[in-house]
Design a protein around this motif. Structure first.
Motif, short mmCIF file in Angstrom:
data_model
loop_
_atom_site.label_atom_id
_atom_site.label_comp_id
_atom_site.label_asym_id
_atom_site.label_seq_id
_atom_site.Cartn_x
_atom_site.Cartn_y
_atom_site.Cartn_z
N LEU A 41 42.14 45.77 28.47
CA LEU A 41 41.32 45.29 29.60
C LEU A 41 41.31 46.29 30.74
O LEU A 41 40.41 46.29 31.57
N LYS A 42 42.32 47.15 30.79
CA LYS A 42 42.31 48.13 31.89
C LYS A 42 41.10 49.06 31.81
O LYS A 42 40.66 49.61 32.81
N HIS A 43 40.53 49.16 30.61
CA HIS A 43 39.38 50.06 30.45
C HIS A 43 38.06 49.43 30.92
O HIS A 43 37.03 50.09 30.93
N ILE A 44 38.11 48.15 31.27
CA ILE A 44 36.89 47.57 31.87
C ILE A 44 37.13 47.21 33.33
O ILE A 44 36.28 46.64 33.99
N GLU A 45 38.32 47.59 33.83
CA GLU A 45 38.65 47.29 35.24
C GLU A 45 37.70 47.96 36.22
O GLU A 45 37.46 47.46 37.30
N ARG A 46 37.19 49.14 35.85
CA ARG A 46 36.36 49.87 36.81
C ARG A 46 34.87 49.60 36.61
O ARG A 46 34.04 50.29 37.18
N THR A 47 34.54 48.64 35.78
CA THR A 47 33.12 48.36 35.54
C THR A 47 32.55 47.51 36.69
O THR A 47 33.30 46.91 37.45
N LYS A 48 31.20 47.44 36.72
CA LYS A 48 30.56 46.62 37.75
C LYS A 48 30.03 45.32 37.16
O LYS A 48 29.81 44.36 37.86
N VAL A 49 29.77 45.35 35.86
CA VAL A 49 29.22 44.16 35.20
C VAL A 49 29.95 43.94 33.87
O VAL A 49 30.26 44.90 33.17
N LEU A 50 30.18 42.68 33.56
CA LEU A 50 30.78 42.37 32.26
C LEU A 50 29.77 41.61 31.41
O LEU A 50 29.01 40.79 31.94
#
Ligand SMILES: Nc1nc2c(ncn2[C@@H]2O[C@H](COP(=O)(O)OP(=O)(O)OP(=O)(O)O)[C@@H](O)[C@H]2O)c(=O)[nH]1
Ligand SMILES: [Mg+2]
Length: 338
Positions: free
Chosen positions: A235-244
Protein backbone atom coordinates in the motif's frame (compact mmCIF):
# COMPACT_ATOMS: atom_id res chain seq x y z
CA UNK A 1 13.45 -8.18 -8.88
CA UNK A 2 11.42 -5.45 -7.19
CA UNK A 3 13.07 -4.24 -3.99
CA UNK A 4 11.58 -1.31 -2.10
CA UNK A 5 13.65 -1.32 1.07
CA UNK A 6 17.35 -1.37 1.87
CA UNK A 7 19.77 -0.51 4.64
CA UNK A 8 23.22 0.65 3.70
CA UNK A 9 26.32 2.28 5.15
CA UNK A 10 27.98 5.19 3.41
CA UNK A 11 31.34 6.76 4.11
CA UNK A 12 33.05 9.74 2.54
CA UNK A 13 36.59 9.17 1.24
CA UNK A 14 39.55 10.08 3.41
CA UNK A 15 41.27 13.37 2.72
CA UNK A 16 44.91 13.28 1.58
CA UNK A 17 47.70 14.13 4.00
CA UNK A 18 49.60 17.39 3.78
CA UNK A 19 53.16 17.06 2.49
CA UNK A 20 56.37 18.09 4.21
CA UNK A 21 58.86 19.30 1.64
CA UNK A 22 61.42 22.07 1.08
CA UNK A 23 62.48 23.78 -2.06
CA UNK A 24 65.81 22.29 -3.14
CA UNK A 25 67.42 23.87 -6.14
CA UNK A 26 70.88 24.68 -7.32
CA UNK A 27 71.80 28.22 -6.33
CA UNK A 28 68.79 28.49 -4.03
CA UNK A 29 70.08 27.62 -0.61
CA UNK A 30 67.57 27.45 2.20
CA UNK A 31 64.58 27.26 -0.16
CA UNK A 32 61.44 27.60 1.91
CA UNK A 33 58.80 24.97 2.66
CA UNK A 34 56.76 23.85 -0.35
CA UNK A 35 54.71 20.87 0.84
CA UNK A 36 51.23 20.99 -0.73
CA UNK A 37 47.88 20.22 0.90
CA UNK A 38 46.18 16.85 0.62
CA UNK A 39 43.16 16.60 -1.67
CA UNK A 40 39.57 16.31 -0.42
CA UNK A 41 38.06 12.83 -0.09
CA UNK A 42 35.23 11.89 -2.46
CA UNK A 43 31.62 12.37 -1.35
CA UNK A 44 28.90 9.76 -1.51
CA UNK A 45 26.08 11.33 -3.49
CA UNK A 46 22.58 10.07 -4.19
CA UNK A 47 20.90 10.96 -7.46
CA UNK A 48 17.37 10.30 -8.75
CA UNK A 49 17.10 8.25 -11.94
CA UNK A 50 13.75 8.05 -13.75
CA UNK A 51 14.82 4.87 -15.51
CA UNK A 52 15.05 2.88 -12.29
CA UNK A 53 12.11 1.39 -10.43
CA UNK A 54 13.75 -0.78 -7.79
CA UNK A 55 16.37 -0.56 -5.05
CA UNK A 56 17.90 -3.83 -6.25
CA UNK A 57 21.35 -2.21 -6.47
CA UNK A 58 21.36 -2.05 -2.67
CA UNK A 59 20.18 -5.57 -1.88
CA UNK A 60 23.60 -7.24 -1.94
CA UNK A 61 26.18 -4.46 -1.82
CA UNK A 62 25.65 -2.54 1.39
CA UNK A 63 28.76 -0.41 1.87
CA UNK A 64 29.56 2.56 -0.31
CA UNK A 65 32.59 4.82 0.15
CA UNK A 66 33.85 7.90 -1.60
CA UNK A 67 37.37 7.50 -3.04
CA UNK A 68 40.44 8.36 -1.04
CA UNK A 69 42.18 11.59 -2.03
CA UNK A 70 45.85 11.84 -2.96
CA UNK A 71 48.38 13.31 -0.58
CA UNK A 72 49.89 16.72 -1.19
CA UNK A 73 53.26 16.87 -2.97
CA UNK A 74 56.36 19.05 -3.09
CA UNK A 75 56.34 22.25 -5.17
CA UNK A 76 53.09 23.17 -3.41
CA UNK A 77 51.09 20.63 -5.39
CA UNK A 78 47.71 19.89 -3.88
CA UNK A 79 46.74 16.22 -4.01
CA UNK A 80 43.95 15.19 -6.39
CA UNK A 81 40.56 15.01 -4.76
CA UNK A 82 38.98 11.59 -4.40
CA UNK A 83 36.27 10.69 -6.92
CA UNK A 84 32.67 10.93 -5.69
CA UNK A 85 30.65 7.75 -5.48
CA UNK A 86 27.23 8.12 -7.07
CA UNK A 87 24.27 6.07 -5.86
CA UNK A 88 21.38 6.03 -8.33
CA UNK A 89 17.92 5.52 -6.90
CA UNK A 90 14.43 5.43 -8.41
CA UNK A 91 12.18 8.46 -8.03
CA UNK A 92 10.16 8.18 -4.85
CA UNK A 93 13.05 7.03 -2.66
CA UNK A 94 13.02 8.36 0.89
CA UNK A 95 16.31 8.27 2.77
CA UNK A 96 16.54 8.20 6.55
CA UNK A 97 19.64 8.39 8.70
CA UNK A 98 19.77 5.66 11.34
CA UNK A 99 21.42 5.18 14.68
CA UNK A 100 23.70 2.16 14.92
CA UNK A 101 20.85 0.27 16.60
CA UNK A 102 18.70 0.82 13.52
CA UNK A 103 16.32 3.48 14.91
CA UNK A 104 15.61 6.47 12.70
CA UNK A 105 17.27 9.79 13.52
CA UNK A 106 16.13 12.04 10.71
CA UNK A 107 14.75 12.02 7.18
CA UNK A 108 17.52 13.25 4.90
CA UNK A 109 15.67 13.49 1.63
CA UNK A 110 12.86 12.32 -0.58
CA UNK A 111 14.15 12.02 -4.11
CA UNK A 112 11.31 12.77 -6.48
CA UNK A 113 12.91 14.31 -9.59
CA UNK A 114 15.25 12.98 -12.22
CA UNK A 115 18.84 14.12 -11.57
CA UNK A 116 17.91 15.51 -8.14
CA UNK A 117 20.90 14.91 -5.91
CA UNK A 118 22.20 15.42 -2.41
CA UNK A 119 25.43 14.55 -0.64
CA UNK A 120 24.87 11.72 1.81
CA UNK A 121 28.37 11.55 3.28
CA UNK A 122 30.99 14.25 2.78
CA UNK A 123 34.56 13.29 2.00
CA UNK A 124 37.23 14.28 4.56
CA UNK A 125 39.14 17.53 4.18
CA UNK A 126 42.74 17.30 3.02
CA UNK A 127 45.47 18.06 5.56
CA UNK A 128 47.61 21.18 5.10
CA UNK A 129 51.18 20.80 3.86
CA UNK A 130 54.09 22.37 5.68
CA UNK A 131 54.13 25.50 3.50
CA UNK A 132 50.88 26.51 5.21
CA UNK A 133 52.65 26.66 8.54
CA UNK A 134 55.50 29.02 7.62
CA UNK A 135 55.60 32.11 9.82
CA UNK A 136 58.14 34.92 10.09
CA UNK A 137 59.59 33.22 13.14
CA UNK A 138 59.48 29.68 11.76
CA UNK A 139 60.43 29.60 8.12
CA UNK A 140 61.18 25.89 8.05
CA UNK A 141 58.12 24.30 9.60
CA UNK A 142 58.01 20.52 9.60
CA UNK A 143 54.42 20.45 10.71
CA UNK A 144 51.83 18.87 8.42
CA UNK A 145 48.25 17.73 8.93
CA UNK A 146 46.76 14.33 8.23
CA UNK A 147 43.74 14.21 5.97
CA UNK A 148 40.44 13.84 7.83
CA UNK A 149 38.21 10.80 7.61
CA UNK A 150 34.99 11.17 5.68
CA UNK A 151 31.52 11.28 7.26
CA UNK A 152 30.01 7.90 8.02
CA UNK A 153 26.28 7.22 8.10
CA UNK A 154 23.89 4.32 8.38
CA UNK A 155 20.94 4.83 6.06
CA UNK A 156 17.56 3.37 5.31
CA UNK A 157 16.19 3.63 1.78
CA UNK A 158 12.43 3.30 1.34
CA UNK A 159 10.93 3.36 -2.12
CA UNK A 160 7.36 4.61 -2.47
CA UNK A 161 6.54 4.65 -6.17
CA UNK A 162 5.22 7.88 -7.63
CA UNK A 163 1.94 7.50 -9.48
CA UNK A 164 -1.22 9.58 -9.99
CA UNK A 165 -3.67 6.72 -9.75
CA UNK A 166 -3.62 3.55 -7.67
CA UNK A 167 -5.50 0.34 -8.34
CA UNK A 168 -6.93 -1.40 -5.31
CA UNK A 169 -8.92 -4.62 -5.35
CA UNK A 170 -9.29 -8.21 -4.30
CA UNK A 171 -7.13 -10.70 -6.17
CA UNK A 172 -8.54 -11.63 -9.58
CA UNK A 173 -10.64 -8.46 -9.87
CA UNK A 174 -8.84 -7.63 -13.11
CA UNK A 175 -6.42 -4.89 -11.98
CA UNK A 176 -3.56 -6.09 -14.14
CA UNK A 177 -5.87 -6.65 -17.09
CA UNK A 178 -7.07 -3.06 -16.77
CA UNK A 179 -3.61 -1.52 -16.53
CA UNK A 180 -2.42 -3.56 -19.50
CA UNK A 181 -5.35 -2.27 -21.60
CA UNK A 182 -5.16 1.39 -20.75
CA UNK A 183 -1.42 1.84 -20.34
CA UNK A 184 1.96 0.84 -21.62
CA UNK A 185 2.48 -1.71 -18.82
CA UNK A 186 2.37 -5.47 -19.42
CA UNK A 187 2.02 -7.22 -16.07
CA UNK A 188 1.26 -10.93 -15.80
CA UNK A 189 -2.45 -11.74 -15.95
CA UNK A 190 -3.91 -15.06 -14.89
CA UNK A 191 -7.03 -16.67 -13.58
CA UNK A 192 -5.72 -17.32 -10.08
CA UNK A 193 -5.30 -15.18 -7.00
CA UNK A 194 -2.14 -13.23 -6.27
CA UNK A 195 -0.84 -13.31 -9.81
CA UNK A 196 0.68 -9.90 -9.22
CA UNK A 197 3.46 -10.12 -6.65
CA UNK A 198 5.03 -6.75 -7.11
CA UNK A 199 3.83 -3.28 -8.06
CA UNK A 200 3.92 -2.14 -11.64
CA UNK A 201 3.56 1.31 -13.16
CA UNK A 202 1.94 2.19 -16.47
CA UNK A 203 1.66 5.44 -18.39
CA UNK A 204 -1.84 6.27 -19.66
CA UNK A 205 -1.96 8.61 -22.62
CA UNK A 206 -5.16 10.66 -22.75
CA UNK A 207 -4.13 12.94 -25.61
CA UNK A 208 -0.97 14.64 -26.81
CA UNK A 209 -0.79 16.88 -23.76
CA UNK A 210 -2.22 14.74 -20.99
CA UNK A 211 -0.86 11.59 -19.46
CA UNK A 212 -1.15 10.03 -16.04
CA UNK A 213 0.68 7.26 -14.27
CA UNK A 214 -1.23 4.36 -12.82
CA UNK A 215 0.04 1.80 -10.32
CA UNK A 216 -1.06 -1.83 -10.14
CA UNK A 217 -0.37 -3.50 -6.82
CA UNK A 218 -0.96 -7.04 -5.50
CA UNK A 219 -4.51 -7.88 -4.42
CA UNK A 220 -5.80 -7.04 -0.95
CA UNK A 221 -7.98 -9.36 1.12
CA UNK A 222 -9.80 -9.01 4.42
CA UNK A 223 -7.25 -9.08 7.22
CA UNK A 224 -4.43 -7.85 4.98
CA UNK A 225 -3.45 -5.44 7.76
CA UNK A 226 -2.82 -8.53 9.92
CA UNK A 227 -0.59 -9.99 7.24
CA UNK A 228 -3.19 -12.10 5.40
CA UNK A 229 -2.52 -12.72 1.72
CA UNK A 230 0.42 -10.57 0.75
CA UNK A 231 -0.39 -8.12 3.55
CA UNK A 232 -0.52 -4.38 3.19
CA UNK A 233 3.16 -3.79 2.57
CA UNK A 234 2.45 -2.71 -1.00
CA UNK A 235 0.00 0.00 0.00
CA UNK A 236 2.94 2.34 0.43
CA UNK A 237 3.20 2.40 -3.36
CA UNK A 238 -0.20 4.05 -3.69
CA UNK A 239 0.38 6.49 -0.82
CA UNK A 240 1.51 9.23 -3.20
CA UNK A 241 -1.39 8.86 -5.63
CA UNK A 242 -4.18 11.41 -6.04
CA UNK A 243 -6.96 9.02 -7.02
CA UNK A 244 -7.73 5.43 -6.12
CA UNK A 245 -9.68 3.01 -8.27
CA UNK A 246 -11.41 0.30 -6.26
CA UNK A 247 -11.79 -2.48 -8.78
CA UNK A 248 -14.51 -5.03 -8.02
CA UNK A 249 -15.66 -8.00 -10.07
CA UNK A 250 -19.33 -7.26 -10.86
CA UNK A 251 -20.19 -10.96 -10.82
CA UNK A 252 -18.93 -11.38 -7.25
CA UNK A 253 -21.31 -11.60 -4.30
CA UNK A 254 -21.84 -8.78 -1.86
CA UNK A 255 -20.15 -6.00 -3.75
CA UNK A 256 -20.86 -3.32 -1.13
CA UNK A 257 -19.24 -5.47 1.56
CA UNK A 258 -16.24 -6.03 -0.69
CA UNK A 259 -15.83 -2.28 -1.13
CA UNK A 260 -16.13 -1.74 2.63
CA UNK A 261 -13.48 -4.38 3.32
CA UNK A 262 -11.08 -2.70 0.91
CA UNK A 263 -11.78 0.74 2.39
CA UNK A 264 -11.30 -0.61 5.88
CA UNK A 265 -7.96 -2.23 5.07
CA UNK A 266 -6.80 1.10 3.65
CA UNK A 267 -8.12 2.93 6.68
CA UNK A 268 -6.19 0.63 9.00
CA UNK A 269 -3.05 1.26 6.99
CA UNK A 270 -3.36 5.04 6.77
CA UNK A 271 -6.20 7.44 7.43
CA UNK A 272 -4.73 9.70 4.83
CA UNK A 273 -5.14 7.03 2.15
CA UNK A 274 -8.68 6.47 3.34
CA UNK A 275 -9.54 10.10 2.57
CA UNK A 276 -8.20 9.98 -0.99
CA UNK A 277 -10.54 10.68 -3.93
CA UNK A 278 -11.78 7.47 -5.50
CA UNK A 279 -13.88 5.74 -8.10
CA UNK A 280 -15.57 2.37 -7.65
CA UNK A 281 -14.94 0.45 -10.83
CA UNK A 282 -17.19 -2.54 -11.43
CA UNK A 283 -15.28 -4.78 -13.81
CA UNK A 284 -16.16 -7.75 -16.05
CA UNK A 285 -19.53 -6.39 -17.25
CA UNK A 286 -18.99 -8.45 -20.42
CA UNK A 287 -19.95 -11.47 -18.30
CA UNK A 288 -23.47 -10.12 -17.86
CA UNK A 289 -25.96 -10.81 -20.61
CA UNK A 290 -27.13 -7.74 -22.46
CA UNK A 291 -30.73 -7.94 -21.25
CA UNK A 292 -29.83 -7.83 -17.53
CA UNK A 293 -26.68 -5.73 -17.71
CA UNK A 294 -28.13 -2.26 -17.24
CA UNK A 295 -30.63 -3.21 -14.56
CA UNK A 296 -27.98 -5.06 -12.57
CA UNK A 297 -25.58 -2.12 -12.74
CA UNK A 298 -28.30 0.29 -11.62
CA UNK A 299 -29.31 -2.03 -8.80
CA UNK A 300 -25.76 -2.28 -7.49
CA UNK A 301 -25.30 1.48 -7.73
CA UNK A 302 -28.43 2.02 -5.66
CA UNK A 303 -27.06 -0.17 -2.90
CA UNK A 304 -24.14 2.19 -2.38
CA UNK A 305 -24.69 5.15 -0.06
CA UNK A 306 -26.05 8.15 -1.94
CA UNK A 307 -22.95 10.29 -1.64
CA UNK A 308 -20.70 7.77 -3.36
CA UNK A 309 -23.14 6.48 -5.97
CA UNK A 310 -21.84 9.01 -8.47
CA UNK A 311 -18.37 7.48 -8.08
CA UNK A 312 -19.46 4.12 -9.47
CA UNK A 313 -18.50 3.24 -13.02
CA UNK A 314 -18.80 -0.09 -14.79
CA UNK A 315 -16.33 -1.41 -17.34
CA UNK A 316 -14.94 -4.44 -19.03
CA UNK A 317 -11.16 -4.48 -18.93
CA UNK A 318 -11.19 -7.31 -21.46
CA UNK A 319 -13.52 -5.92 -24.15
CA UNK A 320 -12.59 -2.30 -23.50
CA UNK A 321 -16.18 -1.24 -22.81
CA UNK A 322 -16.32 2.14 -21.02
CA UNK A 323 -12.53 2.37 -20.70
CA UNK A 324 -12.43 5.75 -22.43
CA UNK A 325 -15.03 7.06 -20.04
CA UNK A 326 -13.02 5.71 -17.11
CA UNK A 327 -9.83 7.38 -18.35
CA UNK A 328 -11.64 10.68 -18.85
CA UNK A 329 -13.19 10.62 -15.40
CA UNK A 330 -9.81 9.92 -13.84
CA UNK A 331 -8.29 12.75 -15.82
CA UNK A 332 -11.06 15.12 -14.67
CA UNK A 333 -10.41 14.24 -11.04
CA UNK A 334 -6.68 14.73 -11.52
CA UNK A 335 -7.32 18.18 -12.92
CA UNK A 336 -9.52 19.22 -10.00
CA UNK A 337 -7.98 21.53 -7.48
CA UNK A 338 -7.76 19.95 -4.04
N1 LIG B 1 -14.51 -11.70 -18.59
C1 LIG B 1 -13.64 -10.87 -18.07
N2 LIG B 1 -12.54 -11.37 -17.47
C2 LIG B 1 -11.66 -10.50 -16.96
C3 LIG B 1 -11.82 -9.09 -17.05
N3 LIG B 1 -10.78 -8.50 -16.45
C4 LIG B 1 -9.97 -9.49 -16.02
N4 LIG B 1 -10.50 -10.70 -16.32
C5 LIG B 1 -9.93 -12.01 -16.01
O1 LIG B 1 -9.81 -12.14 -14.61
C6 LIG B 1 -8.66 -12.91 -14.28
C7 LIG B 1 -7.80 -12.13 -13.31
O2 LIG B 1 -7.27 -10.99 -13.97
P1 LIG B 1 -6.00 -10.19 -13.41
O3 LIG B 1 -5.91 -8.96 -14.26
O4 LIG B 1 -4.81 -11.07 -13.35
O5 LIG B 1 -6.51 -9.86 -11.96
P2 LIG B 1 -5.75 -9.06 -10.80
O6 LIG B 1 -6.76 -8.22 -10.13
O7 LIG B 1 -4.56 -8.37 -11.37
O8 LIG B 1 -5.33 -10.27 -9.83
P3 LIG B 1 -4.10 -10.34 -8.79
O9 LIG B 1 -2.87 -9.95 -9.52
O10 LIG B 1 -4.11 -11.77 -8.39
O11 LIG B 1 -4.46 -9.42 -7.68
C8 LIG B 1 -7.96 -13.21 -15.61
O12 LIG B 1 -8.32 -14.49 -16.02
C9 LIG B 1 -8.52 -12.16 -16.54
O13 LIG B 1 -8.55 -12.59 -17.90
C10 LIG B 1 -13.00 -8.60 -17.71
O14 LIG B 1 -13.25 -7.41 -17.85
N5 LIG B 1 -13.85 -9.54 -18.19
MG1 LIG C 1 -2.62 -8.60 -10.96
Amino acid sequence: MFIDYARIKVKGGKGGNGCCSFRREKFVPFGGPNGGDGGKGGDVIVIGDKNLNTLLNYKYKKHFSGCKANHGQGSNKTGHSGRDTILKVPLGTEIFELNQDGTRIVKLTDISNHDEKIVLAKGGKGGRGNSAFATPTNQTPRKVEEGLSGEEKYLELVLKLIADVGLVGFPNAGKSTLISHISSAHPKIADYEFTTLEPCLGVVQIDIKNIFIIADIPGIIEGAHLGKGLGIQFLKHIERTKVLLFLIDITSKNIIKKFEILKNELHLYSQDLDRRKFLIVLNKIDLLSDNVKQTKIEKIKKNFPKDIRKNVISISAVTGENLSELKNRVQQILQQRD
